[in-house]
Design a protein around this motif. Structure first.
Motif, mmCIF file in Angstrom:
data_model
loop_
_atom_site.group_PDB
_atom_site.id
_atom_site.type_symbol
_atom_site.label_atom_id
_atom_site.label_comp_id
_atom_site.label_asym_id
_atom_site.label_seq_id
_atom_site.Cartn_x
_atom_site.Cartn_y
_atom_site.Cartn_z
ATOM 1 N N ALA A 116 -97.937 -2.164 -5.422
ATOM 2 C CA ALA A 116 -98.356 -2.931 -3.351
ATOM 3 C C ALA A 116 -99.300 -2.830 -3.114
ATOM 4 O O ALA A 116 -100.429 -3.958 -3.416
ATOM 5 N N ARG B 256 -88.299 -3.594 -4.775
ATOM 6 C CA ARG B 256 -88.460 -3.977 -6.796
ATOM 7 C C ARG B 256 -87.790 -3.754 -7.336
ATOM 8 O O ARG B 256 -86.808 -2.968 -7.372
ATOM 9 N N ASN B 257 -87.242 -4.518 -8.677
ATOM 10 C CA ASN B 257 -86.665 -4.321 -9.986
ATOM 11 C C ASN B 257 -87.368 -5.027 -10.884
ATOM 12 O O ASN B 257 -87.840 -5.607 -11.012
ATOM 13 N N GLN C 210 -88.905 -9.152 -11.121
ATOM 14 C CA GLN C 210 -88.470 -9.767 -10.055
ATOM 15 C C GLN C 210 -86.772 -10.510 -9.718
ATOM 16 O O GLN C 210 -86.760 -11.485 -9.703
ATOM 17 N N PHE D 243 -91.613 -8.376 -2.514
ATOM 18 C CA PHE D 243 -90.355 -8.372 -3.527
ATOM 19 C C PHE D 243 -91.620 -8.656 -4.464
ATOM 20 O O PHE D 243 -92.018 -10.193 -5.252
ATOM 21 N N GLY D 244 -91.480 -7.778 -5.921
ATOM 22 C CA GLY D 244 -91.953 -8.033 -7.148
ATOM 23 C C GLY D 244 -90.935 -7.246 -7.902
ATOM 24 O O GLY D 244 -90.228 -6.875 -8.172
ATOM 25 N N CYS D 245 -92.328 -7.103 -9.239
ATOM 26 C CA CYS D 245 -91.123 -6.785 -10.317
ATOM 27 C C CYS D 245 -91.692 -5.022 -10.568
ATOM 28 O O CYS D 245 -92.705 -4.413 -10.083
ATOM 29 N N SER D 246 -90.971 -4.522 -11.384
ATOM 30 C CA SER D 246 -91.207 -2.553 -11.050
ATOM 31 C C SER D 246 -91.766 -2.084 -12.288
ATOM 32 O O SER D 246 -92.307 -1.309 -12.353
ATOM 33 N N VAL E 106 -91.405 -2.742 0.475
ATOM 34 C CA VAL E 106 -91.551 -3.206 -0.540
ATOM 35 C C VAL E 106 -90.768 -3.339 -1.770
ATOM 36 O O VAL E 106 -89.407 -1.813 -1.554
#
Length: 211
Positions: free
Chosen positions: A59, A74-75, A78, A50-53, A72
Motif C-alpha cells: 500500500a 490485509r487478508n 479482502q 483494507f486490501g488483499c494480502s 493497513v
C-alpha cells in the motif's frame, strides 16, 4: 500527515502519489529516520486501507506514502471478518481517519479459486481456504446471472473481482454501525478501488460519502 484531513483531500493526495508511482517518479516521503522518530510515540494516519494480502501489492509503495501515513488491514481476497471490522472501527473511532480505501486487484488468486470452485468437478480445498473462498462465491453467482455465463471458463475474473469489491464496501456499512454513522455524518468516506498489476494504476470504482 495531510494538513487538510477531509476525505476528498486525503484521496486526492493518495491519487497523486499513485500517479507518481505509475510514472516511475516516486518521492518516497516519510521514509527516513526523522519520520521514524516522529511517529514512534503516536500515530495519526491519514487513511485506513483494507486490501488483499497479495505479495505484488504494498500500500505505501503504490500510493507513494510512508511511515505513519496508512493504517493497513490485509487478508487474502479482502474478506470482511470480525477482526477486519474491529480494526477499521479502531482506525475511525480512535485514530480519526477520514477515509477508508478498499483495494481489490486483477489476477487475484482468491477470486480465481472462487470461480474454479463453482465448477462441477472442483477439487476440495483445505477447510480454512474454502471458508475464505466461499465468501467470494456470491459475486461469482451474480456475474453468472448478469452475463448468462454457462461455465466457469466463460466467467471474467475482473467482473467477479469488481462485484466482490462492491459487496465488500457494502458489507462494511451493513456490519458496522460505527462506520455507517461516520459516513452519514460526513466524517468518513469509503472508496472502493481496483489496482492493475501490469501498470500500477489504481482506479476508483465505488464511492460512499463525499470525496
Amino acid at each position: 500527515m495531510i494538513a487538510d484531513r477531509t476525505p476528498g483531500a486525503v484521496w486526492s493526495t493518495m491519487a497523486q502519489g499513485n500517479d507518481r508511482f505509475v510514472a516511475g517518479a516516486p518521492r518516497h516521503p516519510h521514509q527516513d529516520a526523522e519520520r521514524r522518530t516522529e511517529v514512534s510515540a503516536h500515530q495519526r494516519p491519514d487513511a485506513a486501507l483494507f486490501g488483499c494480502s497479495d505479495s505484488r501489492i504494498a500500500a505505501e509503495i503504490i500510493f507513494d506514502m510512508g511511515l505513519g501515513d496508512l493504517f493497513v488491514v490485509r487478508n487474502a481476497g479482502q474478506i470482511v471478518s470480525d477482526s477486519v471490522i474491529g480494526s477499521l472501527e479502531y482506525a475511525v473511532a480512535m485514530l480519526d481517519v477520514p477515509l477508508i480505501v478498499v483495494l481489490a486487484h486483477d489476477e487475484c488468486g482468491a477470486v480465481r479459486a472462487a470461480i474454479d470452485q463453482d465448477g462441477p468437478d472442483a477439487p476440495a480445498l483445505p477447510a480454512s481456504i474454502q471458508s475464505l473462498v466461499s465468501q467470494i462465491t456470491p459475486a461469482v453467482h451474480r456475474v453468472r446471472r448478469i452475463t448468462g455465463a454457462s461455465s466457469t471458463d466463460t466467467i471474467e475474473p475482473f467482473d467477479v473481482g469488481r462485484e466482490h469489491l462492491r459487496a465488500t464496501v457494502g458489507a462494511l456499512l451493513s456490519r458496522s454501525e460505527l462506520i455507517s454513522e461516520a459516513v452519514a455524518d460526513g466524517r468518513l468516506a469509503i472508496v472502493g478501488a481496483n489496482y492493475q498489476l501490469h501498470d500500477g494504476r489504481v482506479n476508483s470504482d465505488a464511492v460512499v460519502g463525499v470525496v
